[in-house]
Design an enzyme around this catalytic site. Sequence first.
Site, mmCIF file in Angstrom:
data_model
loop_
_atom_site.group_PDB
_atom_site.id
_atom_site.type_symbol
_atom_site.label_atom_id
_atom_site.label_comp_id
_atom_site.label_asym_id
_atom_site.label_seq_id
_atom_site.Cartn_x
_atom_site.Cartn_y
_atom_site.Cartn_z
ATOM 1 N N LYS A 1 35.864 48.121 32.610
ATOM 2 C CA LYS A 1 36.760 47.384 31.027
ATOM 3 C C LYS A 1 37.774 48.646 31.191
ATOM 4 O O LYS A 1 37.725 49.912 30.198
ATOM 5 C CB LYS A 1 35.715 47.772 29.668
ATOM 6 N N ARG B 1 46.280 43.929 27.842
ATOM 7 C CA ARG B 1 45.741 43.108 28.497
ATOM 8 C C ARG B 1 47.132 42.496 28.959
ATOM 9 O O ARG B 1 48.313 41.879 28.343
ATOM 10 C CB ARG B 1 45.192 41.650 27.767
ATOM 11 N N ARG C 1 48.458 39.416 25.012
ATOM 12 C CA ARG C 1 47.136 39.064 24.379
ATOM 13 C C ARG C 1 47.377 37.896 23.183
ATOM 14 O O ARG C 1 46.488 37.169 23.540
ATOM 15 C CB ARG C 1 46.288 40.282 23.911
ATOM 16 N N GLU D 1 44.282 43.267 32.988
ATOM 17 C CA GLU D 1 44.655 45.069 32.094
ATOM 18 C C GLU D 1 45.787 45.048 32.615
ATOM 19 O O GLU D 1 45.340 46.016 33.962
ATOM 20 C CB GLU D 1 43.626 45.099 32.427
ATOM 21 N N PHE E 1 41.276 40.201 37.126
ATOM 22 C CA PHE E 1 40.101 39.869 37.220
ATOM 23 C C PHE E 1 39.689 38.586 36.892
ATOM 24 O O PHE E 1 38.959 38.205 36.985
ATOM 25 C CB PHE E 1 39.245 41.254 35.686
ATOM 26 N N GLU F 1 37.230 52.323 29.425
ATOM 27 C CA GLU F 1 36.019 51.730 28.082
ATOM 28 C C GLU F 1 34.474 51.504 27.708
ATOM 29 O O GLU F 1 34.344 51.725 27.200
ATOM 30 C CB GLU F 1 36.885 50.855 26.777
ATOM 31 N N ARG G 1 34.761 32.907 22.253
ATOM 32 C CA ARG G 1 34.055 34.722 22.474
ATOM 33 C C ARG G 1 32.327 34.281 22.479
ATOM 34 O O ARG G 1 32.248 33.629 21.470
ATOM 35 C CB ARG G 1 34.172 35.364 21.178
ATOM 36 N N LYS H 1 30.156 42.827 26.335
ATOM 37 C CA LYS H 1 31.023 43.919 26.422
ATOM 38 C C LYS H 1 29.989 45.458 26.254
ATOM 39 O O LYS H 1 29.655 45.073 24.814
ATOM 40 C CB LYS H 1 32.782 44.191 26.266
HETATM 41 P P1 ATP Z 1 38.467 45.591 21.871
HETATM 42 O O1 ATP Z 1 39.645 46.328 21.152
HETATM 43 O O2 ATP Z 1 37.668 45.991 22.863
HETATM 44 O O3 ATP Z 1 39.937 45.607 23.207
HETATM 45 P P2 ATP Z 1 39.246 42.808 22.168
HETATM 46 O O4 ATP Z 1 38.852 42.252 20.861
HETATM 47 O O5 ATP Z 1 40.800 43.517 22.664
HETATM 48 O O6 ATP Z 1 38.990 44.186 21.565
HETATM 49 P P3 ATP Z 1 38.023 41.954 23.176
HETATM 50 O O7 ATP Z 1 37.699 39.840 23.580
HETATM 51 O O8 ATP Z 1 36.886 42.488 22.802
HETATM 52 O O9 ATP Z 1 39.533 42.076 22.991
HETATM 53 O O10 ATP Z 1 37.762 42.614 24.531
HETATM 54 C C1 ATP Z 1 38.101 42.601 26.136
HETATM 55 C C2 ATP Z 1 39.416 43.412 26.225
HETATM 56 O O11 ATP Z 1 38.817 43.898 27.507
HETATM 57 C C3 ATP Z 1 40.280 42.149 26.876
HETATM 58 O O12 ATP Z 1 41.653 41.673 25.800
HETATM 59 C C4 ATP Z 1 41.572 42.568 27.950
HETATM 60 O O13 ATP Z 1 42.796 43.578 27.404
HETATM 61 C C5 ATP Z 1 40.381 44.402 28.157
HETATM 62 N N1 ATP Z 1 39.833 44.650 29.788
HETATM 63 C C6 ATP Z 1 39.752 45.411 30.307
HETATM 64 N N2 ATP Z 1 38.615 45.359 31.428
HETATM 65 C C7 ATP Z 1 38.922 44.147 30.739
HETATM 66 C C8 ATP Z 1 37.700 43.162 32.282
HETATM 67 N N3 ATP Z 1 37.657 43.630 33.376
HETATM 68 N N4 ATP Z 1 37.317 41.818 31.513
HETATM 69 C C9 ATP Z 1 38.320 41.239 30.673
HETATM 70 N N5 ATP Z 1 39.108 41.672 29.714
HETATM 71 C C10 ATP Z 1 39.153 42.967 30.108
#
Ligand code: ATP
Length: 614
Positions: free
Chosen positions: A258, A263, A279, A311, A355, A425, A443, A449
């Site tokens: 991650k 994004r 995003r 990402e 990804f 992360e 979600r 995660k």
């Molecule tokens: P966070 O604060 O944990 O990033 P978030 O609400 O932005 O949370 P989540 O859906 O919780 O988003 O976590 C996915 C986020 O992690 C994605 O929005 C992306 O930006 C990031 N990310 C990094 N690596 C990956 C991956 N391999 N696959 C999917 N998402 C990834």
Amino acid sequence: SLPPEKYSPIEHACWKLGQPAPYLHLARTFDLVEGEKGKIKAASMLCNMFRSLLALSPEDVIPAVYLCTNKIAADHENMELNIGGSIVTSAMEEACGTSRSKIRAMYNSLGDLGDVAQVCRQTQSFLAPPSPLLIKDVFSMLRNIRNLRIGAMMRTVLPALAQAVVLHSSPNFCNKGTTENIKEKLQCLSAAVVEAYNILPNLDLLIPSLLNKGIGFSSSSLSMVPGIPIKPMLAKITNGVPQALKLFQNKAFTCEYKYDGQRAQIHKLVDGSVCIFSRNGDETTSRFPDLVSVVRESCKPDALTFILDAEVVAIDRKNGSKLMSFQELSSRERGSKDSLITLDSIKVDICVFVFDIMFANGKQLLDIPLRQRRKYLKDLFNDQKLGYFEYAEETTVEADDASTNEATLTKISLFLEEAFRSSCEGIMIKSLDIDAGYSPSKRTDTWLKVKRDYVEGLNDSLDLVPIGAWHGNGRKAGWYSPFLMACYNPDTEEFQSVCRVMSGFSDNFYKEMKEFFNEDKILSKKPPYYQTAELPDMWFTPELIWEIRGADFTVSPVHQAAIGLVHPSRGISVRFPRFIRPVMDRRPEECSTAADIADMFHSQTRKMDVTHHD
Ligand code: ATP
């Protein structure tokens, strides 16, 4: 909604067939909806308004839906300007001939500039009465000024429109035996419209197709269009690797790093151009000319159109291509029309980690399992270019090994450690074959995660919105402290308070916030969509999201986050909250939701239960 035999569009809508709809009709609906607390009744009022438009003036449906949702264009068109209270006041001075001091005095007693305008206008005398406003004219005028505050009503308005379409095309609604049938149609069509909006968030394309297909509309009536960002899929948090593995028993899955960046949804359009969206769906192409060129170089000649999920991470090429933090990436200049970022002027280098792929050469891939989507991805691109264009680092666990056995647990825990060492992360765990489609905006349990934070207190940090504050004391006199923080409940469209936060801020940040929350952003009274028993010195308009971390969750009589989800009359609060960083690139309504907080509360309780039994 009124059943058809009681409902007369002409009588209820006060205009004639074939004539454009008067704006007054919309304004009256807003007035009714504003005074209505019940969600279902409010949705029926919207539905009736749409029914009259469908019957009398269907071309006004699109502008009406935009106006109902406080939008003037699709989000990705970035048509948003900030005109604050002072400009509106000046315009009112001129249009109504009322002095500024009188407007201010009226604002202090009425609490809303719209109400002030209404009173001024009602008492204004005209030589000749102005002609009535039309919905289409108000809408095109606003498009010209390009300013509206973006609202969050899409989840109410789209189902209300779907309902109007079903009722409009079902004159026998009240016949016995057909009611059940209609209800089912209503549910299906509402779900289909919301789903279609997630893959094509553009009302100018969606509504004509809905009106054309009527009750035969389904989300497959529309396809994604390169150049229009889809709502990204999201991940659920877990308590750690063992809990995640339990959810994937006997299912093949993949673990990916991650990455801690930003994004990027990368589109290649029919005309060969490449666009990047955040995003949020905002276009950020001008910020990343290097990303555009590396994507162009990396795709094969037969990759004509595609939509990728990736990402973007800041990278230090001089220092062994070490990945840098998210903060480093945010220090990269924001390109704009006036200050274009060029390949030569870039100071912070980036690498993109791809990804997922959702669309390839005209084919929508959402329902295809991740394992196959990856094949599509690799077929379209040349080999990785390390440090520039890479696939997310991954390890696969096949169904036979997918259980909580020691070997799998060790393998994944080692992979997690490697991810931390590579400045990530944590890891993402994703289903590969079963339930492994790409679900826009959802979600789900098929994307999990695992982050470091779960060992350090809360499973995850929260993304909360400051909705109010108190005047600071002592050293903080003259600044705001503490701030009142809220999560969002998309079902009720309310912000619900979670905690007060007063630590983790720098003095500079306090100063910036004092300037930021100026009179334009201070509300004269608590808005009905703020739920809390707190009474701060001032209420703010929802503008920002801050990452907040705390020790644990507790049930609270004061804070009302997730009220009704965990306890019937109490909310959830966070103990010892501290500010971590501002979260850029997201609208306030995209902060942590009430359901996220209820989930986190439950997983904390489960964790405590486990510890207790040990
Ligand atoms: P966070 O604060 O944990 O990033 P978030 O609400 O932005 O949370 P989540 O859906 O919780 O988003 O976590 C996915 C986020 O992690 C994605 O929005 C992306 O930006 C990031 N990310 C990094 N690596 C990956 C991956 N391999 N696959 C999917 N998402 C990834």
